[in-house]
Design an enzyme around this catalytic site. Structure first.
Site, PDB file in Angstrom:
ATOM      1  N   SER A  26       0.564  -1.136  -0.059  1.00 33.43           N
ATOM      2  CA  SER A  26      -0.062   0.169  -0.389  1.00 33.43           C
ATOM      3  C   SER A  26       1.077   1.191  -0.006  1.00 33.43           C
ATOM      4  O   SER A  26       1.626   1.309   1.242  1.00 33.43           O
ATOM      5  CB  SER A  26      -1.152  -0.156   1.143  1.00 33.43           C
ATOM      6  OG  SER A  26      -2.134  -0.732   0.780  1.00 33.43           O
ATOM      7  N   GLU A  82     -10.117  -8.633   0.099  1.00 32.54           N
ATOM      8  CA  GLU A  82     -10.812  -8.306  -1.292  1.00 32.54           C
ATOM      9  C   GLU A  82     -11.753 -10.014  -1.789  1.00 32.54           C
ATOM     10  O   GLU A  82     -12.611  -9.131  -2.803  1.00 32.54           O
ATOM     11  CB  GLU A  82      -9.631  -8.128  -1.960  1.00 32.54           C
ATOM     12  CG  GLU A  82      -8.332  -6.808  -2.194  1.00 32.54           C
ATOM     13  CD  GLU A  82      -7.936  -6.354  -2.878  1.00 32.54           C
ATOM     14  OE1 GLU A  82      -8.395  -5.685  -3.796  1.00 32.54           O
ATOM     15  OE2 GLU A  82      -6.738  -6.912  -2.821  1.00 32.54           O
ATOM     16  N   ALA A 109       2.628  -2.089   3.941  1.00 39.20           N
ATOM     17  CA  ALA A 109       1.853  -1.320   5.046  1.00 39.20           C
ATOM     18  C   ALA A 109       1.704  -2.012   6.749  1.00 39.20           C
ATOM     19  O   ALA A 109       0.770  -2.779   6.064  1.00 39.20           O
ATOM     20  CB  ALA A 109       1.719  -0.406   4.382  1.00 39.20           C
TER      21      ALA A 109
END
Length: 268
Positions: A26, A82, A109
């Site tokens: 990210s 997701e 991240a």
């Protein structure tokens, strides 16, 4: 499907044979912009390749040269939250193995579990805790790639970690080292969960990486993992958390990450 994905990628590489793959998490996709003579392949143009749907993940493969090495870079990853299966992540890594990838550099991240490792820090991953999440190797073993019970004792290759620590010292980049724990997401963790992770011995928490690493180890790849610390875990700071903050802090730390990886590749 693995062979089909690998064949499609190979047909677009114009004879290139990268042996190092990089997965950018990210807000960390800017390293992909440093690749020279790039060949960009959107995930949507590779039949059978899972698509990334999260802000901060461009969703494309980039082939080219970085610090004198031919690399294949995932500019954006896919996540379990997701709706993707761990097996679909294994399919990506196995397709890379079919292309001849020998080493995986994975970034993410992550949230810090220690106040003395603040947002903007870099943490070299030395080990991980899977927290009983779905494993990408569940199901019949594919003996073409690795054994039924792969050894995870050196999942984050110690020789590569030693090299990166020396490089960080030479560049005067502060580099923490610790244990990464993965949660499913997509919600941020509660204060009680953060406390539990600390008790378990984790140093940073995120929502990715471990399925890729397990799949890579199964394929016999060497692995280097680095977390960009984007926030302190819930209960260790005042105020709420947001994905926008994650992207902003990742952007601040990305310069140090780029320097570290580029120098590592130059010496690899």
């Amino acid at each position: 499907m693995i062979e089909h994905i690998a064949d499609q990628i190979k047909s677009r590489l114009q004879g290139r044979h990268p042996e190092i793959a990089i997965i950018l998490g990210s807000g960390l996709g800017s390293l992909g912009d440093e690749i020279s003579a790039p060949i960009t392949i959107p995930y949507t143009e590779i039949e059978g390749f899972p698509h990334s749907t999260v802000a901060g993940h461009k969703g494309c493969l980039i082939s080219g040269e970085l610090s004198g090495k031919q690399v294949l870079c995932m500019q954006g990853r896919i996540h379990l939250y997701e709706g993707h299966s761990p097996q679909s992540i294994a399919t990506i890594i196995r397709s890379f193995a079919k292309l001849g990838i020998k080493q995986l550099i994975v970034t993410n991240a992550a949230g810090s579990l220690h106040k003395d490792m603040p947002a903007g820090s870099l943490m070299l991953i030395k080990d991980h805790i899977n927290l009983n999440l779905p494993n990408p190797l569940v199901g019949p073993n594919d003996d073409r790639f690795g054994p039924r019970f792969p050894d995870m004792s050196d999942a984050y290759t110690s020789a590569l970690r030693h090299k990166v620590k020396n490089i960080a010292a030479s560049l005067d980049i502060k580099l923490f080292e610790g244990v990464y724990i993965m949660v499913m997401g997509p919600c941020f963790d509660t204060a009680a969960e953060i406390n539990a992770f600390r008790i378990l011995g984790a140093d940073a928490v995120g929502m990715s990486t471990i399925p890729e690493v397990i799949s890579a180890v199964h394929c016999g790849m060497q692995v280097l993992g680095i977390s960009v610390i984007t926030n302190l875990g819930t209960g260790l700071r005042d105020g709420s958390q947001s994905h926008q903050e994650t992207l902003a802090e990742a952007d601040k730390a990305s310069q140090n990450l780029q320097c570290l990886i580029k120098q590592y590749l130059q010496e690899a």
